[in-house]
Motif scaffolding. Structure first.
Motif, PDB file in Angstrom:
ATOM      1  N   GLY A  86      71.098  35.657  32.451  1.00  0.00           N
ATOM      2  CA  GLY A  86      72.386  36.021  33.009  1.00  0.00           C
ATOM      3  C   GLY A  86      73.205  34.779  33.301  1.00  0.00           C
ATOM      4  N   VAL A  87      74.526  34.946  33.335  1.00  0.00           N
ATOM      5  CA  VAL A  87      75.452  33.829  33.607  1.00  0.00           C
ATOM      6  C   VAL A  87      76.529  34.326  34.570  1.00  0.00           C
ATOM      7  CG1 VAL A  87      77.018  32.117  32.605  1.00  0.00           C
ATOM      8  CG2 VAL A  87      75.175  33.043  31.224  1.00  0.00           C
ATOM      9  N   GLY A  88      76.948  33.469  35.489  1.00  0.00           N
ATOM     10  CA  GLY A  88      78.024  33.851  36.401  1.00  0.00           C
ATOM     11  C   GLY A  88      78.305  32.749  37.396  1.00  0.00           C
ATOM     12  N   LYS A  89      78.170  33.066  38.680  1.00  0.00           N
ATOM     13  CA  LYS A  89      78.364  32.044  39.706  1.00  0.00           C
ATOM     14  C   LYS A  89      77.288  30.967  39.600  1.00  0.00           C
ATOM     15  CE  LYS A  89      80.845  34.937  42.998  1.00  0.00           C
ATOM     16  NZ  LYS A  89      80.844  35.591  44.324  1.00  0.00           N
ATOM     17  N   ASN A  90      76.143  31.349  39.079  1.00  0.00           N
ATOM     18  CA  ASN A  90      75.066  30.401  38.761  1.00  0.00           C
ATOM     19  C   ASN A  90      74.909  30.304  37.255  1.00  0.00           C
ATOM     20  OD1 ASN A  90      74.093  29.894  41.556  1.00  0.00           O
ATOM     21  ND2 ASN A  90      73.657  32.077  41.482  1.00  0.00           N
ATOM     22  N   LEU A  91      74.481  29.126  36.797  1.00  0.00           N
ATOM     23  CA  LEU A  91      74.290  28.920  35.362  1.00  0.00           C
ATOM     24  C   LEU A  91      73.182  29.821  34.824  1.00  0.00           C
ATOM     25  CD1 LEU A  91      74.901  27.375  32.749  1.00  0.00           C
ATOM     26  CD2 LEU A  91      73.335  25.571  33.545  1.00  0.00           C
ATOM     27  N   HIS A  92      72.128  29.979  35.616  1.00  0.00           N
ATOM     28  CA  HIS A  92      71.023  30.859  35.222  1.00  0.00           C
ATOM     29  C   HIS A  92      70.845  31.940  36.282  1.00  0.00           C
ATOM     30  CE1 HIS A  92      69.966  27.119  32.961  1.00  0.00           C
ATOM     31  NE2 HIS A  92      69.793  28.029  32.020  1.00  0.00           N
ATOM     32  N   GLU A  93      71.086  33.169  35.887  1.00  0.00           N
ATOM     33  CA  GLU A  93      70.922  34.314  36.767  1.00  0.00           C
ATOM     34  C   GLU A  93      69.967  35.317  36.123  1.00  0.00           C
ATOM     35  OE1 GLU A  93      75.407  34.216  38.767  1.00  0.00           O
ATOM     36  OE2 GLU A  93      74.869  35.890  37.451  1.00  0.00           O
ATOM     37  N   LYS A  94      69.618  36.336  36.874  1.00  0.00           N
ATOM     38  CA  LYS A  94      68.868  37.434  36.284  1.00  0.00           C
ATOM     39  C   LYS A  94      69.797  38.220  35.370  1.00  0.00           C
ATOM     40  CE  LYS A  94      65.527  37.985  40.026  1.00  0.00           C
ATOM     41  NZ  LYS A  94      64.990  38.877  41.070  1.00  0.00           N
ATOM     42  N   PRO A  95      69.301  38.829  34.309  1.00  0.00           N
ATOM     43  CA  PRO A  95      67.906  38.899  33.882  1.00  0.00           C
ATOM     44  C   PRO A  95      67.582  37.804  32.872  1.00  0.00           C
ATOM     45  CG  PRO A  95      69.206  40.353  32.512  1.00  0.00           C
ATOM     46  CD  PRO A  95      70.169  39.679  33.467  1.00  0.00           C
ATOM     47  N   GLU A  96      66.309  37.570  32.633  1.00  0.00           N
ATOM     48  CA  GLU A  96      65.914  36.767  31.474  1.00  0.00           C
ATOM     49  C   GLU A  96      66.128  37.601  30.215  1.00  0.00           C
ATOM     50  OE1 GLU A  96      61.912  35.340  31.949  1.00  0.00           O
ATOM     51  OE2 GLU A  96      62.579  33.688  33.227  1.00  0.00           O
ATOM     52  N   VAL A  97      66.530  36.917  29.131  1.00  0.00           N
ATOM     53  CA  VAL A  97      66.806  37.611  27.866  1.00  0.00           C
ATOM     54  C   VAL A  97      65.964  36.966  26.761  1.00  0.00           C
ATOM     55  CG1 VAL A  97      68.609  38.387  26.264  1.00  0.00           C
ATOM     56  CG2 VAL A  97      69.173  37.994  28.681  1.00  0.00           C
ATOM     57  N   PRO A  98      64.715  37.406  26.595  1.00  0.00           N
ATOM     58  CA  PRO A  98      63.853  36.813  25.568  1.00  0.00           C
ATOM     59  C   PRO A  98      64.367  37.084  24.154  1.00  0.00           C
ATOM     60  CG  PRO A  98      62.574  38.068  27.175  1.00  0.00           C
ATOM     61  CD  PRO A  98      64.015  38.412  27.387  1.00  0.00           C
ATOM     62  N   ASN A  99      63.951  36.239  23.230  1.00  0.00           N
ATOM     63  CA  ASN A  99      64.301  36.406  21.814  1.00  0.00           C
ATOM     64  C   ASN A  99      63.192  37.125  21.049  1.00  0.00           C
ATOM     65  OD1 ASN A  99      66.877  34.993  21.842  1.00  0.00           O
ATOM     66  ND2 ASN A  99      65.630  33.220  22.396  1.00  0.00           N
ATOM     67  N   TYR A 100      62.377  37.836  21.778  1.00  0.00           N
ATOM     68  CA  TYR A 100      61.328  38.671  21.184  1.00  0.00           C
ATOM     69  C   TYR A 100      61.148  39.861  22.118  1.00  0.00           C
ATOM     70  CZ  TYR A 100      58.311  36.927  24.884  1.00  0.00           C
ATOM     71  OH  TYR A 100      57.781  36.628  26.107  1.00  0.00           O
ATOM     72  N   GLY A 101      60.537  40.914  21.646  1.00  0.00           N
ATOM     73  CA  GLY A 101      60.312  42.045  22.536  1.00  0.00           C
ATOM     74  C   GLY A 101      60.158  43.349  21.795  1.00  0.00           C
ATOM     75  N   LYS A 102      60.038  44.406  22.578  1.00  0.00           N
ATOM     76  CA  LYS A 102      59.865  45.751  22.031  1.00  0.00           C
ATOM     77  C   LYS A 102      61.065  46.601  22.415  1.00  0.00           C
ATOM     78  CE  LYS A 102      54.845  45.607  21.924  1.00  0.00           C
ATOM     79  NZ  LYS A 102      53.578  46.238  22.353  1.00  0.00           N
ATOM     80  N   ARG A 103      61.480  47.433  21.482  1.00  0.00           N
ATOM     81  CA  ARG A 103      62.599  48.329  21.765  1.00  0.00           C
ATOM     82  C   ARG A 103      62.271  49.251  22.935  1.00  0.00           C
ATOM     83  NH1 ARG A 103      64.017  50.120  15.611  1.00  0.00           N
ATOM     84  NH2 ARG A 103      61.748  50.275  15.595  1.00  0.00           N
ATOM     85  N   GLY A 104      63.261  49.504  23.767  1.00  0.00           N
ATOM     86  CA  GLY A 104      63.076  50.431  24.873  1.00  0.00           C
ATOM     87  C   GLY A 104      62.385  49.849  26.088  1.00  0.00           C
TER      88      GLY A 104
END
Length: 266
Positions: free
Chosen positions: A169-187
């Motif tokens: 996530g990005v906003g008032k802080n450079l790194h916010e929740k959520p993490e956004v991995p470049n791998y994963g499972k649908r759903g």
């Protein structure tokens, strides 16, 4: 708790992102053989400060520069210094801008001079994987859908995605929740809601996915020392469906087309 941004907040992030995009465009003009990574960093820092922004990375957890510049086998978080770009290099440039209380974050990978077809393909696939991920970033989908879209595209092309480093996530802080991995499972993972602002940033290795940290405490490189590429956009999840891309590569690609007749990676 994942922050939800108002339309007014997203507009400010777009202002930050415009400064960032134009800073990237100025750096793009200097990416060529014979230029030091420190010189590129100075261009970005001066441009951002001249436009009333602050480089998000400068001083972040002690990071000493405005750009992360990662060459060839370096994946991310490379510290600008005396290294001089040479013909055939792949260089990834990551930058953030803090403006009116909000951050934006964006990265681009370049072919320096005459590069191999293998490197061009790696850059092209990594760039496309970014847009595959963004296409999956729809309200009602989940974080895992973004990672699945990136991973399945990259692995189908014969490359690997780094797993230890993720978007965010990005906003008032450079790194916010959520993490956004470049791998994963649908759903799987958090459900995407309108107002989420995310940095989607595939890091794609030509060889295996394993990475190591260098002795400087920042630079991450591939374990097998094969090249890696990195692209990133800051996006907003919308009520309309398609994610809105808040950052831009347009200033970079307009220059590359003007200079070379193409963006080099097409």
């Amino acid at each position: 708790m994942i922050p939800v941004k108002s339309k007014e907040e997203i507009e400010i992030i777009k202002e930050s992102a415009d400064i960032l995009g134009r800073a990237h465009g100025e750096v793009a003009k200097a990416v060529k053989p014979g230029v030091s990574t420190k010189a590129l960093d100075k261009i970005a820092e001066e441009f951002i400060k001249d436009h009333q922004g602050h480089p998000s990375f400068l001083g972040y957890s002690g990071f000493p520069a405005s750009l992360c510049i990662s060459v060839n086998e370096n994946v991310v978080h490379g510290i600008p210094g005396e290294y001089v770009l040479k013909d055939g290099d792949l260089v990834s440039i990551d930058c953030g801008v803090f403006y009116k209380g909000y951050h934006s974050d964006c990265a681009y990978s370049y072919a320096v001079g005459e590069v191999s077809e293998e490197l061009k393909r790696l850059i092209r696939v990594t760039r496309q994987s970014l847009y595959e991920g963004i296409q999956a970033a729809v309200a009602g989908h989940r974080i895992g859908d973004i990672g699945y879209a990136v991973q399945s595209f990259v692995e189908k092309e014969g490359y690997s995605v780094v797993r230890e480093l993720v978007g965010h996530g990005v906003g008032k802080n450079l790194h916010e929740k959520p993490e956004v991995p470049n791998y994963g499972k649908r759903g799987r993972g958090a459900k995407l809601k309108p107002g989420y602002v995310l940095a989607v940033e595939p890091m794609v290795n030509q060889g295996g996915r394993s990475i190591v940290q260098e002795a400087d405490g920042w630079t991450i490189r591939t374990a097998d020392r094969l090249p890696s590429a990195h692209f990133e956009h800051t996006i907003a999840i919308t009520e309309e469906g398609e994610a809105e891309i808040l950052t831009t590569h347009q200033y970079i690609e307009d220059y590359l087309k003007e200079q070379y007749g193409e963006t080099i990676i097409h």
